[in-house]
Scaffold this motif. Sequence first.
Motif, PDB file in Angstrom:
ATOM      1  N   LYS A  66       1.796   5.611  -1.098  1.00  0.00           N
ATOM      2  CA  LYS A  66       2.426   4.300  -1.315  1.00  0.00           C
ATOM      3  C   LYS A  66       3.000   3.768  -0.001  1.00  0.00           C
ATOM      4  O   LYS A  66       2.845   2.591   0.329  1.00  0.00           O
ATOM      5  CB  LYS A  66       3.536   4.409  -2.362  1.00  0.00           C
ATOM      6  N   GLY A  67       3.650   4.666   0.755  1.00  0.00           N
ATOM      7  CA  GLY A  67       4.198   4.260   2.046  1.00  0.00           C
ATOM      8  C   GLY A  67       3.112   3.688   2.946  1.00  0.00           C
ATOM      9  O   GLY A  67       3.327   2.699   3.639  1.00  0.00           O
ATOM     10  N   PHE A  68       1.931   4.287   2.879  1.00  0.00           N
ATOM     11  CA  PHE A  68       0.837   3.783   3.707  1.00  0.00           C
ATOM     12  C   PHE A  68       0.397   2.397   3.243  1.00  0.00           C
ATOM     13  O   PHE A  68       0.273   1.469   4.036  1.00  0.00           O
ATOM     14  CB  PHE A  68      -0.341   4.756   3.650  1.00  0.00           C
ATOM     15  N   PHE A  69       0.182   2.255   1.926  1.00  0.00           N
ATOM     16  CA  PHE A  69      -0.259   0.950   1.415  1.00  0.00           C
ATOM     17  C   PHE A  69       0.779  -0.129   1.707  1.00  0.00           C
ATOM     18  O   PHE A  69       0.440  -1.287   1.951  1.00  0.00           O
ATOM     19  CB  PHE A  69      -0.502   1.020  -0.095  1.00  0.00           C
ATOM     20  N   GLN A  91     -11.683  -5.329  -7.302  1.00  0.00           N
ATOM     21  CA  GLN A  91     -12.522  -5.456  -6.101  1.00  0.00           C
ATOM     22  C   GLN A  91     -11.680  -5.332  -4.841  1.00  0.00           C
ATOM     23  O   GLN A  91     -12.100  -4.714  -3.871  1.00  0.00           O
ATOM     24  CB  GLN A  91     -13.251  -6.801  -6.114  1.00  0.00           C
ATOM     25  N   ILE A  92     -10.469  -5.921  -4.878  1.00  0.00           N
ATOM     26  CA  ILE A  92      -9.604  -5.794  -3.703  1.00  0.00           C
ATOM     27  C   ILE A  92      -9.308  -4.323  -3.442  1.00  0.00           C
ATOM     28  O   ILE A  92      -9.378  -3.847  -2.309  1.00  0.00           O
ATOM     29  CB  ILE A  92      -8.292  -6.573  -3.928  1.00  0.00           C
ATOM     30  N   PHE A  93      -9.004  -3.596  -4.519  1.00  0.00           N
ATOM     31  CA  PHE A  93      -8.661  -2.176  -4.382  1.00  0.00           C
ATOM     32  C   PHE A  93      -9.824  -1.379  -3.798  1.00  0.00           C
ATOM     33  O   PHE A  93      -9.681  -0.651  -2.820  1.00  0.00           O
ATOM     34  CB  PHE A  93      -8.242  -1.644  -5.761  1.00  0.00           C
ATOM     35  N   THR A  94     -11.019  -1.549  -4.413  1.00  0.00           N
ATOM     36  CA  THR A  94     -12.126  -0.680  -4.011  1.00  0.00           C
ATOM     37  C   THR A  94     -12.833  -1.180  -2.757  1.00  0.00           C
ATOM     38  O   THR A  94     -13.344  -0.376  -1.987  1.00  0.00           O
ATOM     39  CB  THR A  94     -13.168  -0.567  -5.136  1.00  0.00           C
ATOM     40  N   LYS A  95     -12.898  -2.496  -2.548  1.00  0.00           N
ATOM     41  CA  LYS A  95     -13.722  -2.997  -1.448  1.00  0.00           C
ATOM     42  C   LYS A  95     -12.920  -3.338  -0.206  1.00  0.00           C
ATOM     43  O   LYS A  95     -13.482  -3.471   0.876  1.00  0.00           O
ATOM     44  CB  LYS A  95     -14.479  -4.253  -1.911  1.00  0.00           C
ATOM     45  N   ILE A  96     -11.585  -3.552  -0.378  1.00  0.00           N
ATOM     46  CA  ILE A  96     -10.805  -3.932   0.802  1.00  0.00           C
ATOM     47  C   ILE A  96      -9.762  -2.873   1.137  1.00  0.00           C
ATOM     48  O   ILE A  96      -9.754  -2.320   2.231  1.00  0.00           O
ATOM     49  CB  ILE A  96     -10.135  -5.306   0.587  1.00  0.00           C
ATOM     50  N   THR A  97      -8.893  -2.559   0.156  1.00  0.00           N
ATOM     51  CA  THR A  97      -7.780  -1.657   0.475  1.00  0.00           C
ATOM     52  C   THR A  97      -8.270  -0.262   0.843  1.00  0.00           C
ATOM     53  O   THR A  97      -7.872   0.286   1.867  1.00  0.00           O
ATOM     54  CB  THR A  97      -6.822  -1.569  -0.721  1.00  0.00           C
ATOM     55  N   LEU A  98      -9.146   0.316  -0.002  1.00  0.00           N
ATOM     56  CA  LEU A  98      -9.570   1.695   0.260  1.00  0.00           C
ATOM     57  C   LEU A  98     -10.311   1.843   1.594  1.00  0.00           C
ATOM     58  O   LEU A  98      -9.984   2.727   2.377  1.00  0.00           O
ATOM     59  CB  LEU A  98     -10.414   2.223  -0.899  1.00  0.00           C
ATOM     60  N   PRO A  99     -11.306   0.985   1.882  1.00  0.00           N
ATOM     61  CA  PRO A  99     -11.979   1.140   3.182  1.00  0.00           C
ATOM     62  C   PRO A  99     -11.022   0.991   4.358  1.00  0.00           C
ATOM     63  O   PRO A  99     -11.236   1.592   5.408  1.00  0.00           O
ATOM     64  CB  PRO A  99     -13.009   0.004   3.184  1.00  0.00           C
ATOM     65  N   LEU A 100      -9.947   0.207   4.179  1.00  0.00           N
ATOM     66  CA  LEU A 100      -9.009   0.032   5.284  1.00  0.00           C
ATOM     67  C   LEU A 100      -8.025   1.191   5.393  1.00  0.00           C
ATOM     68  O   LEU A 100      -7.284   1.273   6.362  1.00  0.00           O
ATOM     69  CB  LEU A 100      -8.227  -1.274   5.106  1.00  0.00           C
ATOM     70  N   SER A 101      -7.966   2.048   4.364  1.00  0.00           N
ATOM     71  CA  SER A 101      -6.954   3.116   4.409  1.00  0.00           C
ATOM     72  C   SER A 101      -7.603   4.475   4.536  1.00  0.00           C
ATOM     73  O   SER A 101      -7.193   5.425   3.886  1.00  0.00           O
ATOM     74  CB  SER A 101      -6.066   3.080   3.174  1.00  0.00           C
ATOM     75  N   LYS A 102      -8.610   4.590   5.357  1.00  0.00           N
ATOM     76  CA  LYS A 102      -9.310   5.863   5.505  1.00  0.00           C
ATOM     77  C   LYS A 102      -8.376   7.042   5.774  1.00  0.00           C
ATOM     78  O   LYS A 102      -8.516   8.089   5.148  1.00  0.00           O
ATOM     79  CB  LYS A 102     -10.357   5.755   6.604  1.00  0.00           C
ATOM     80  N   PRO A 103      -7.408   6.893   6.697  1.00  0.00           N
ATOM     81  CA  PRO A 103      -6.549   8.052   6.970  1.00  0.00           C
ATOM     82  C   PRO A 103      -5.898   8.605   5.713  1.00  0.00           C
ATOM     83  O   PRO A 103      -5.933   9.816   5.473  1.00  0.00           O
ATOM     84  CB  PRO A 103      -5.487   7.497   7.919  1.00  0.00           C
TER      85      PRO A 103
END
Lengths: 285, 458
Positions: free
Chosen positions: A165-168, A188-200
């Motif tokens: 959560k701290g990361f998001f 779509q925001i969750f799977t296509k934008i947020t997740l790819p941007l939060s690889k670490p």
Amino acid sequence: MKSAKMKRRRNNMIVHIILAILAAIWVFPIFWVILTSFRAEKGSYVSTFFPRAYTLDNYRKLFTDTTILNFPKMFMNTLIIAVFSCILSTFFVLSVAYCLSRLRFKFRRPYMNMAMVLGLFPGFMSMVAVYFILKAVGLTEGSMIRLALILCYSGGTALSFQIAKGFFDTMPLAIDEAAMIDGCTRWQIFTKITLPLSKPIVIYTVLTSFIAPWVDFIFAKVICRANADQYTVAIGLWKMLEKEYIDNWYTCFAAGAVLVSIPIAFLFLRLQKYYVNGLTGGVKG
Amino acid sequence: MKEKAVRNVDLSDPSLSEVFRNGQSAARLSAPVMGLGCILHKQVIKGLLYLAIEAAYIVFMIRSGLHNLAMLPGLGSVPQEEVWNEELQVYLYTKGDQSILILLYGLGTILITILFFLIWRASLRSAYRAEMLDLSGRHVPSFTEDLKSLLNENLPFTLMTPPMFFITVLTILPLIFMICMAFTNYSKIDNHLVLFDWVGLRNFATLFDSSSVLGSTFWKVLIWTLIWAFFATFTNYFFGMVLAILINRKDTKIKGFWRFCFVLSCAVPMFVSLLIMRTMLQPEGAVNVMLRNVGLIPAGSSLPFFTNATWARISVIVINIWVGVPYTLLQLTGVLQNIPADLYEAADVDGASKVQQFFSITLPYMFYVTTPYLIATFTANVNNFNVIYLLSGGDPVTNLASTAGDTDLLVTWLYKLTIENQYYNIGAVVGILTFVILAVGSLLTYRNSKSYKEEGGF
């Protein structure tokens, strides 16, 4: 002027010596286990620190002598459990963290408070009860034990969402808003934008949940009870140090410990950056 | 005119009283017949689903739910008996009551009922919403539209339900179950392992009565737990901080190497390093052998690391430093680097020594920033099962009558009480008391800490 420089050099020397001694103390047990894993003499009591002869037999025995303690089987059990519980817990942790960080709903505050209160109970106070519940639904016999352990390791993970959560929280909301204007659904925001941007943080979550079954000992012990063919690596290693096995298996324990530690040490050293980021992120706020 | 009034009603989050006050017959009739309101107002599939849930709940309650609830106050009383069967010429066992299952099924039924109530409330709201939209001539969402909203506006519902289900079944239900056990006589004492009864607060009284064996053990274990948690937390904190400062000094060479040496030990799984430590510190383990070889202790003798009470207590605290300092080092390095550098520069100008700087700048700043971290660490240490169980196993046991050894914490004692001695009720009481101590303790320290009183003040 000169004396100040001398003093600085002297202080520097002292610091380095202290560090060297401390580092030796910290590395010593690890070094000792690696030595023991190559030791040719059996038994746990030795009169010399360095082994008299070196051998690879301990590793060989670990994988070939399966009559009493079936290490390859334990290894496979743990691997299966780790893979599945890793998939489930990653899904749980990330989706809960995403909801709590990005979306606003009525259950949000109560959920975070609940997670805090549940965290204060001794973790395994409920372990006996968990065992009864799993028994009541028939998950404590035979190969169902694996399913039971998968559920145990992944079931409660959604309560430790804080690091993700701290990361998001640090990701700019403007990205979500822009996507929303373009007609994206929240999924779509969750799977296509947020997740790819939060690889670490995805990698961090996957790996921590993958490691958990390898290092947990107490849950596995309570749930497996006497079902030796369902043991995980941790119970196996613990068994090797019991009175009846320790004389024959002590050096194999060291070999097993080294084998389990190598992948985990590798992952940990690669990941410590995220570990620190997640924690200090939590401290700041 | 009426249409307009209906149009202005806020439908985002209707309360139950609103539903009954403003709703028409269909919405009100949804109370006894779930889903009726939806069926009558163009939401047939949704309504049928609600109806099916109601039917399933009623069937469940009639078939077993009511029985489960009825058994809960008495927890069963029929013992298992042997009956001689003439035809087969063997003893057969009659099926007796098992209190533990009765308790579990009873609690399960209560949870299902609570869940049903929540669904019932949701069905009323959705009937009311459909009715209001329909009456005001607006578009009533179809079933497919509802499904689509699960991935959009209602995404929290979709994503939170599966984790919530597992948390309820595997964390909350077991906890309630254990809390209930604290009020029963489920224990090996007097042979109540199959049939047991509610006994009210008697177990708490036993534990607080310091003249009984359990009571005196409790106070002893509690005091040691607090001492342990205090030392384990602060020794790690200080050593970790000093180490971080030493490594990150400007003049220290090969910083990466030093950090690697320390971090290496937390890369090894904790249970492995603890087991290694335990074997090394045995009377014939590596440490004693080395000391003998060097000549520090006479041959044949050994240091009593885990066999003498005081030695064992100091051993576990010292080994905990070994285990924990690398973690603290990792965690505190970042925070230390955040201390504003100008504070130190000003101190240098004023001629303060490094030690003075540590005590009047570093420590206050660190305490201020890391109070939540310290509370979390203290809590984790009170519940630190692994270190004690794997190192000393609670040994040495000096008082043979008591169930706890000299290094047992409340958690490891709880483990011994439940798993080894089967005193489930006393174990549950210990668990509850641990929770109470932790909750009160962390709440009080947090409230009194500077970081709570003046947020963002430093």
